[in-house]
Design a protein around this motif. Structure first.
Motif, PDB file in Angstrom:
ATOM      1  N   LYS A 112       0.814  -1.216   0.000  1.00  0.00           N
ATOM      2  CA  LYS A 112       0.000   0.000   0.000  1.00  0.00           C
ATOM      3  C   LYS A 112       0.847   1.267   0.000  1.00  0.00           C
ATOM      4  O   LYS A 112       0.661   2.172   0.815  1.00  0.00           O
ATOM      5  CB  LYS A 112      -0.957  -0.016   1.201  1.00  0.00           C
ATOM      6  N   GLY A 113       1.783   1.328  -0.907  1.00  0.00           N
ATOM      7  CA  GLY A 113       2.614   2.513  -1.057  1.00  0.00           C
ATOM      8  C   GLY A 113       3.864   2.532  -0.207  1.00  0.00           C
ATOM      9  O   GLY A 113       4.718   3.403  -0.387  1.00  0.00           O
ATOM     10  N   ASP A 114       3.985   1.597   0.724  1.00  0.00           N
ATOM     11  CA  ASP A 114       5.184   1.497   1.547  1.00  0.00           C
ATOM     12  C   ASP A 114       6.023   0.304   1.118  1.00  0.00           C
ATOM     13  O   ASP A 114       5.531  -0.626   0.482  1.00  0.00           O
ATOM     14  CB  ASP A 114       4.818   1.331   3.024  1.00  0.00           C
TER      15      ASP A 114
ATOM     16  N   THR B 158       9.047  -0.553   8.128  1.00  0.00           N
ATOM     17  CA  THR B 158       8.165   0.031   7.127  1.00  0.00           C
ATOM     18  C   THR B 158       8.725   1.372   6.675  1.00  0.00           C
ATOM     19  O   THR B 158       9.018   2.247   7.507  1.00  0.00           O
ATOM     20  CB  THR B 158       6.744   0.232   7.688  1.00  0.00           C
ATOM     21  N   PHE B 159       8.883   1.521   5.354  1.00  0.00           N
ATOM     22  CA  PHE B 159       9.472   2.722   4.770  1.00  0.00           C
ATOM     23  C   PHE B 159       8.502   3.341   3.765  1.00  0.00           C
ATOM     24  O   PHE B 159       8.133   2.674   2.793  1.00  0.00           O
ATOM     25  CB  PHE B 159      10.775   2.393   4.030  1.00  0.00           C
ATOM     26  N   PRO B 160       8.078   4.591   3.961  1.00  0.00           N
ATOM     27  CA  PRO B 160       7.363   5.279   2.874  1.00  0.00           C
ATOM     28  C   PRO B 160       8.292   5.396   1.674  1.00  0.00           C
ATOM     29  O   PRO B 160       9.518   5.477   1.835  1.00  0.00           O
ATOM     30  CB  PRO B 160       7.057   6.654   3.472  1.00  0.00           C
ATOM     31  N   LEU B 161       7.729   5.380   0.486  1.00  0.00           N
ATOM     32  CA  LEU B 161       8.553   5.418  -0.722  1.00  0.00           C
ATOM     33  C   LEU B 161       9.515   6.600  -0.683  1.00  0.00           C
ATOM     34  O   LEU B 161       9.118   7.746  -0.464  1.00  0.00           O
ATOM     35  CB  LEU B 161       7.671   5.524  -1.962  1.00  0.00           C
TER      36      LEU B 161
ATOM     37  N   SER C 297      11.859   7.078   1.496  1.00  0.00           N
ATOM     38  CA  SER C 297      12.422   7.302   2.825  1.00  0.00           C
ATOM     39  C   SER C 297      13.618   6.392   3.058  1.00  0.00           C
ATOM     40  O   SER C 297      13.635   5.240   2.631  1.00  0.00           O
ATOM     41  CB  SER C 297      11.359   7.046   3.895  1.00  0.00           C
TER      42      SER C 297
ATOM     43  N   THR D 110       9.448   4.195   9.422  1.00  0.00           N
ATOM     44  CA  THR D 110       8.460   4.806  10.293  1.00  0.00           C
ATOM     45  C   THR D 110       8.058   3.853  11.410  1.00  0.00           C
ATOM     46  O   THR D 110       7.462   4.270  12.407  1.00  0.00           O
ATOM     47  CB  THR D 110       7.207   5.206   9.500  1.00  0.00           C
TER      48      THR D 110
END
Length: 296
Positions: free
Chosen positions: A62-64, A88-91, A93, A97
């Motif tokens: 889901k985007g991460d 978990t990494f946002p795109l 990053s 997080t």
């Protein structure tokens, strides 16, 4: 070059895991103790990602990007003191997080740390020794689920939805041949149904996957289209949920599927072809040549 969208675990190829969201942006794992790398320009330059340990999987969720990594105290690799972390990494990053630990559910009785098999959204499946464990809250908590093939090592897993999962298990007999079992669950791993088997003594057909050891396995989002890589030249396809199998020996009239690098990307399949081409499929019979060189 053309880079696929999704996640890749190219086992036996001597490289790490990949997770790309476009032809320019993506992550690649490195051998321990170095963490993953991120590129925003198609691989021309890379930036280090701050996530210690030996990366064992990269997944898009889901985007991460979700990274699993095994961390062991100095001098204790291979002992039950090692732990598996999920980051978990946002795109884009370079720092996570969240950083959670997959707990051992075997009370320290095993030296095998949990290994992530598949992640999709908040749903995840991992294996500790022969015990299958699942999460429905992005790794905050884990529970045991039924392992359909405890006598064989859990192999390829696809999570088609929150509750509908597929697991392909195998037992090799040498010479690229194996016994295989394909299972499906519709209730998040509480019960499993055998969909098809594979025998080194039988060719592909009704209810039979074929004789080859499985290198990679893919399932479409509706569970009808399936792909299995049995080695160079042996790409098997099913368009009826895994009951009937056949070899996809050619694409169109002339293109040979020969490369050993098969990529199951979410609910699609990507595979290099002879002389440097790359094909993409969203169904067993629908193939698109994404890129193809003019010669060897």
């Amino acid at each position: 070059g053309v880079l696929p969208t999704g996640s890749w675990d190219p086992r036996g190829q001597g490289t790490g895991q990949f997770a790309f969201v476009s032809s320019r942006e993506g992550y690649i794992a490195q051998p321990a103790p170095r963490g993953p790398l991120f590129t925003s320009n198609g691989g021309r330059t890379w930036q280090s990602v701050a996530f210690a340990g030996e990366s064992t999987s990269l997944s898009l969720s889901k985007g991460d990007v979700v990274v699993s990594a095994e961390r062991c105290p100095t001098g204790s690799v291979g002992t039950n003191r090692c732990v598996t972390h999920l980051g978990t990494f946002p795109l884009g990053s370079l720092t996570p997080t969240s950083d959670t630990v997959i707990p051992s559910l075997l009370a320290g009785s095993t030296k095998v740390t949990p290994r992530v098999l598949a992640l999709s959204g908040s749903i995840g499946l991992a294996v500790e020794d022969s015990t299958l464990i699942a999460t429905s809250d992005s790794g905050a908590s884990w529970r045991r689920v039924t392992n359909p093939c405890p006598g064989e090592g859990p192999g390829e897993v696809q999570l088609a939805s929150d509750s509908r999962w597929y697991m392909l298990c195998g037992r090799g007999v040498g010479m690229m041949k194996a016994y295989n079992w394909l299972y499906k669950t519709a209730d998040s791993g509480r019960t499993w149904t055998l969909v098809a088997k594979g025998s080194p003594l039988r060719n592909v057909g009704a209810g039979n996957i074929g004789p080859y050891a499985v290198n990679a396995f893919g399932v479409s989002s509706d569970g009808q289209e399936m792909w299995i890589n049995g080695g160079p030249g042996f790409l098997e396809v099913s368009s009826d949920g895994g009951r009937q199998w056949q070899f996809a020996g050619t694409i169109g009239a002339k293109t040979n599927i020969t490369g050993p690098y098969f990529v199951s990307v979410g609910h699609e399949v990507w595979m290099p072809i002879e002389f440097g081409g790359l094909v993409r499929a969203t169904s067993a019979s629908s193939w698109k040549i994404v890129a193809e060189s003019s010669g060897p």
